[in-house]
Design an enzyme around this catalytic site. Sequence first.
Site, short mmCIF file in Angstrom:
data_model
loop_
_atom_site.label_atom_id
_atom_site.label_comp_id
_atom_site.label_asym_id
_atom_site.label_seq_id
_atom_site.Cartn_x
_atom_site.Cartn_y
_atom_site.Cartn_z
CE LYS A 26 -1.28 -14.19 66.69
NZ LYS A 26 -2.34 -13.80 67.63
CG ASP B 72 -5.68 -12.18 66.59
OD1 ASP B 72 -6.36 -13.22 66.68
OD2 ASP B 72 -4.44 -12.16 66.76
P1 NDP Z 1 2.89 -10.69 73.72
O1 NDP Z 1 3.96 -11.59 74.21
O2 NDP Z 1 3.06 -9.94 72.44
O3 NDP Z 1 2.57 -9.58 74.87
C1 NDP Z 1 2.49 -9.95 76.24
C2 NDP Z 1 1.99 -8.77 77.06
O4 NDP Z 1 1.88 -9.19 78.43
C3 NDP Z 1 2.93 -7.57 77.07
O5 NDP Z 1 2.16 -6.40 77.18
C4 NDP Z 1 3.75 -7.82 78.36
O6 NDP Z 1 4.29 -6.64 78.93
C5 NDP Z 1 2.68 -8.36 79.27
N1 NDP Z 1 3.23 -9.16 80.37
C6 NDP Z 1 3.66 -10.45 80.31
N2 NDP Z 1 4.08 -10.86 81.54
C7 NDP Z 1 3.90 -9.79 82.37
C8 NDP Z 1 4.14 -9.59 83.76
N3 NDP Z 1 4.62 -10.55 84.53
N4 NDP Z 1 3.83 -8.38 84.30
C9 NDP Z 1 3.32 -7.38 83.53
N5 NDP Z 1 3.08 -7.52 82.19
C10 NDP Z 1 3.37 -8.71 81.62
O7 NDP Z 1 1.58 -11.60 73.67
P2 NDP Z 1 0.22 -11.37 72.86
O8 NDP Z 1 -0.09 -9.92 72.83
O9 NDP Z 1 0.26 -12.11 71.58
O10 NDP Z 1 -0.82 -12.13 73.82
C11 NDP Z 1 -1.21 -11.57 75.05
C12 NDP Z 1 -2.32 -12.42 75.66
O11 NDP Z 1 -3.48 -12.39 74.82
C13 NDP Z 1 -1.91 -13.89 75.79
O12 NDP Z 1 -2.40 -14.37 77.02
C14 NDP Z 1 -2.65 -14.57 74.64
O13 NDP Z 1 -2.98 -15.88 75.02
C15 NDP Z 1 -3.90 -13.71 74.51
N6 NDP Z 1 -4.47 -13.69 73.14
C16 NDP Z 1 -5.69 -14.27 72.94
C17 NDP Z 1 -6.30 -14.26 71.70
C18 NDP Z 1 -7.65 -14.90 71.53
O14 NDP Z 1 -8.05 -15.17 70.40
N7 NDP Z 1 -8.39 -15.12 72.59
C19 NDP Z 1 -5.65 -13.62 70.53
C20 NDP Z 1 -4.36 -13.03 70.84
C21 NDP Z 1 -3.80 -13.07 72.10
P3 NDP Z 1 5.78 -6.13 78.55
O15 NDP Z 1 5.68 -5.52 77.18
O16 NDP Z 1 6.10 -5.13 79.59
O17 NDP Z 1 6.67 -7.36 78.57
#
Ligand code: NDP
Length: 298
Positions: free
Chosen positions: A66, A102
């Site tokens: 994205k 989104d």
């Molecule tokens: P990204 O990979 O860009 O971001 C992931 C986020 O999760 C970061 O803030 C990361 O923190 C955090 N994270 C992941 N693992 C851990 C952990 N073990 N402990 C703490 N923090 C963690 O993903 P997206 O932003 O694109 O997506 C995030 C979620 O939103 C996903 O589950 C996705 O499925 C959902 N989503 C749903 C949509 C919908 O239409 N319903 C649309 C877009 C997203 P850090 O930066 O510290 O790694």
Amino acid sequence: MTKRVVLIGHPVAHSLSGAMQQAAFDAQGIDATYELWDRPPIELPDAIGELRADDFLGANITIPHKERVVPLVDRLTEEAHATGAVNTITREGRRLVGHNTDVPGFAAALDRLVGRSKMPRQAVVLGAGGGARAVVYSLIREGFQRVVVFNRHLHRAEGLVKHFGRSAAHMELRAMPWHPSIIESELAKTKVLVNATSIGLTTDVSPIPAEVLTPGLLVLDLIYNRTRLLRDADAAGATVQDGETMLLHQGAAAFTLWTGQPAPLQVMAEALSNARAHGLRSAEGEPAGDEAAPAAAG
Ligand code: NDP
């Protein structure tokens, strides 16, 4: 000529968007197919280049492309520019336009969660990735006055706050360290809690302890599932919603951009629930980040 729309991601197998969009094309009598293109980052520029051909209506872009796709299109809409992320592409002749549906998808989900109550003005957002950017931008546009972003890696939350510096100049947008006692104290002052982390996507864990959840909270999890967080919040008496509404409405907005027609929401919602019943998952719901699991999971 049959028109084409593609979902470009890595991975894209098991995408719910395919079922949802194909059902919408068929229901509206639009001669178009929705294809899944699994492309690793190195193949992304070529894949985007292909979209300039006449048979394409456009594309959806998902994890992990994205943000990477932003410099590959010719023009960005306000939402795509403001969030720095593109999830939908349309074509203007041979020029490509990047959109971020989104943002309206989240706004629709928030509206539904709030219902007839007055729109709150304070929110806590967990996460600082691409999804969180759409959430925060949507909250700013909705008129929220205080939004606090918690992220495991604080610098990423700080980067998000800096990114929105100008659009958030009139309100308080803050990044705070991921610490349960700080989250608890912020939740006590807020009404809306959004989980935009992927915690809970592949494992049955909640990003925060159940004890910090209170009955008055409105809790929205972007994950398309009844997550542990949502179950805990429900048990605490909070109002909860999963990521389905956001997924549906981002898809509906994309459909309208490609076709110029209103989206058949009911058809799309039914296709989503059927696909889910058959074990398909959103490409948005594919394992991401540190919770990554094998690509074929789901
Ligand atoms: P990204 O990979 O860009 O971001 C992931 C986020 O999760 C970061 O803030 C990361 O923190 C955090 N994270 C992941 N693992 C851990 C952990 N073990 N402990 C703490 N923090 C963690 O993903 P997206 O932003 O694109 O997506 C995030 C979620 O939103 C996903 O589950 C996705 O499925 C959902 N989503 C749903 C949509 C919908 O239409 N319903 C649309 C877009 C997203 P850090 O930066 O510290 O790694």
